[in-house]
Design an enzyme around this catalytic site. Structure first.
Site, short mmCIF file in Angstrom:
data_model
loop_
_atom_site.label_atom_id
_atom_site.label_comp_id
_atom_site.label_asym_id
_atom_site.label_seq_id
_atom_site.Cartn_x
_atom_site.Cartn_y
_atom_site.Cartn_z
N TRP A 118 0.83 -1.22 0.00
CA TRP A 118 0.00 0.00 0.00
C TRP A 118 0.86 1.25 0.00
CZ3 TRP A 118 -4.26 -1.34 -1.87
CH2 TRP A 118 -4.84 -2.57 -1.55
N ASP A 186 -0.91 6.66 6.66
CA ASP A 186 -2.01 5.74 6.38
C ASP A 186 -2.12 4.80 7.58
OD1 ASP A 186 -3.65 3.66 5.60
OD2 ASP A 186 -2.60 3.23 3.73
N LYS A 210 -11.70 -1.95 8.72
CA LYS A 210 -10.87 -2.83 9.55
C LYS A 210 -11.19 -2.58 11.02
CE LYS A 210 -7.64 -2.44 5.80
NZ LYS A 210 -7.78 -3.74 5.16
N1 PMP Z 1 -4.03 1.17 3.00
C1 PMP Z 1 -3.95 0.04 3.72
C2 PMP Z 1 -2.96 -0.04 4.85
C3 PMP Z 1 -4.77 -1.05 3.41
O1 PMP Z 1 -4.67 -2.17 4.13
C4 PMP Z 1 -5.69 -0.94 2.35
C5 PMP Z 1 -6.65 -2.03 1.96
N2 PMP Z 1 -6.64 -3.15 2.65
C6 PMP Z 1 -5.72 0.25 1.62
C7 PMP Z 1 -4.89 1.30 1.98
C8 PMP Z 1 -6.63 0.41 0.44
O2 PMP Z 1 -7.95 0.58 0.82
P1 PMP Z 1 -9.13 0.56 -0.23
O3 PMP Z 1 -9.32 -0.85 -0.69
O4 PMP Z 1 -10.29 1.08 0.54
O5 PMP Z 1 -8.74 1.47 -1.36
#
Ligand code: PMP
Length: 369
Positions: A118, A186, A210
């Site tokens: 990510w 994030d 989450k």
């Molecule tokens: N950042 C982190 C740390 C994640 O774990 C995730 C998805 N699991 C995301 C961003 C992306 O989120 P989304 O699927 O809502 O775009």
């Protein structure tokens, strides 16, 4: 059709937990939160109208938004005079784009801690808007540990971007660093799981699915001073300052998802961050201890980088992995398959997962071996 209000919602115990669920997100939520949501879907607060139907510009939703803000700031120990709070859509990926759109001019550079999928995705997305630099990376070792924190952070960066917990690879930064550069974090997969110094961040965000609530909404907390740093003209929907002015109501927000987040914020405050942290620490210790001692399983992450939230592991003999998944399913344990890009297993131990749930998984591991 007129909805007939029930004086008190039927107390259906619709979700007596029948499965032990370790999914990475959308993740398990506390039973009380599910029950409160179910009640509100039938009749919000004895109004005779479902939470799915109350107007987003009405008084009832204004009160919900106000309470979410007060609770988030209280949990994070942040001052309402210094921070703004938004509920946005488009998930983490939209934040990957909005952050550089708002704060990275074409000739400027943002710095990234490349600690996982990510983080890398956020860096690649930022490259559409300006220059990016990876300040440290563990990509060459499949992100099995946290990269060494950079000795020096260049002083000309527009911001430094960090992912506090790497959901796919199962690594977690023990604390939010201090730095002189504006810090963007994030926190999607470990927000509210332990005490953090949130005031070190200039912006942090977390997808809800989450540790906050259901999918469809993303929490963004932003220092007021950051709002003045917008570097290009943007349509309101993609501008933090326009969203703040509109109190997250530029478009129609997912009212019911935000209400479920509120119920979960109440639950988090009732539990208290310290007791959630103690439970999270214990859950993680239980499973890592088993992984370190059970000869048929193998933890992937180096001990000093291990996440309390996402425990990633494999079997020594990979040919037994699907049999272990079946064995777990026969004991009502679900959601432990690893991310499609890495395989193996991942047990996500967010706040709603209990110590007893983890004990069941550990006992399944022992019995299988
Ligand atoms: N950042 C982190 C740390 C994640 O774990 C995730 C998805 N699991 C995301 C961003 C992306 O989120 P989304 O699927 O809502 O775009």
């Amino acid at each position: 059709m007129r909805v007939t209000a029930r004086k008190s919602p039927p107390n259906i115990s619709l979700v007596s937990k029948s499965k032990i669920y370790f999914g990475p997100g959308p993740a398990m939520l506390p039973q009380e939160v599910l029950q409160g949501t179910a009640d509100a879907v039938l009749d919000y607060n004895h109004s005779g109208i479902s939470i799915l139907s109350i107007p987003h510009r009405g008084r009832a939703f204004a009160v919900i938004l106000e309470e979410t803000k007060a609770r988030v700031l209280a949990i994070c120990k942040l001052d309402a005079n210094e921070y703004e709070l938004l509920w946005l859509q488009g998930g983490g990926r939209q934040q990957f784009a909005m952050i550089p759109m708002n704060f990275l001019a074409p000739e400027k550079t943002a710095g990234f801690i490349d600690s996982g999928h990510w983080a890398k995705d956020a860096m690649d997305t930022a490259a559409f808007y300006g220059n990016t630099v990876s300040l440290c990376s563990s990509a060459s070792d499949d992100y099995r540990y946290l990269p060494e924190w950079p000795k020096e952070i260049p002083d000309n960066l527009s911001y430094l971007y960090l992912t506090s917990n790497n959901t796919i690879y199962g690594t977690q930064w023990p604390e939010i660093p201090t730095c002189d550069t504006p810090l963007v974090v994030d926190m999607s997969s470990d927000i509210f799981s332990c005490a953090r110094d949130y005031a070190r961040c200039d912006l942090f965000f977390a997808v809800a699915q989450k540790n906050i609530g259901p999918a469809g909404v993303t929490l963004v907390v932003i220092r007021k001073g950051m709002l003045k740093r917008q570097v290009r003209e943007l349509p309101g929907i993609l501008s933090y300052s326009a969203q703040v002015k509109a109190n997250s109501l530029l478009n129609t927000p997912p009212v019911s998802a935000i209400y479920t987040c509120l119920l979960n914020l109440r639950w988090i405050q009732e539990q208290g961050i310290n007791s959630l942290f103690e439970a999270n620490k214990k859950k993680a210790e239980m499973i890592y201890t088993e992984l370190d001692s059970n000869p048929i399983f193998q933890p992937i992450v180096s001990p000093e980088s291990r996440s309390m939230m996402n425990v990633v592991f494999r079997m020594m003999d990979k040919s037994h992995e699907s049999a272990f998944l079946d064995f777990c399913a026969s004991r009502n344990i679900e959601g432990i398959a690893g991310h499609r890009s890495v395989g193996g297993f991942r047990a996500s131990l967010y706040n709603a997962v209990s110590v007893d749930d983890v004990a069941q998984l550990v006992s399944a591991m022992r019995e299988f071996s």
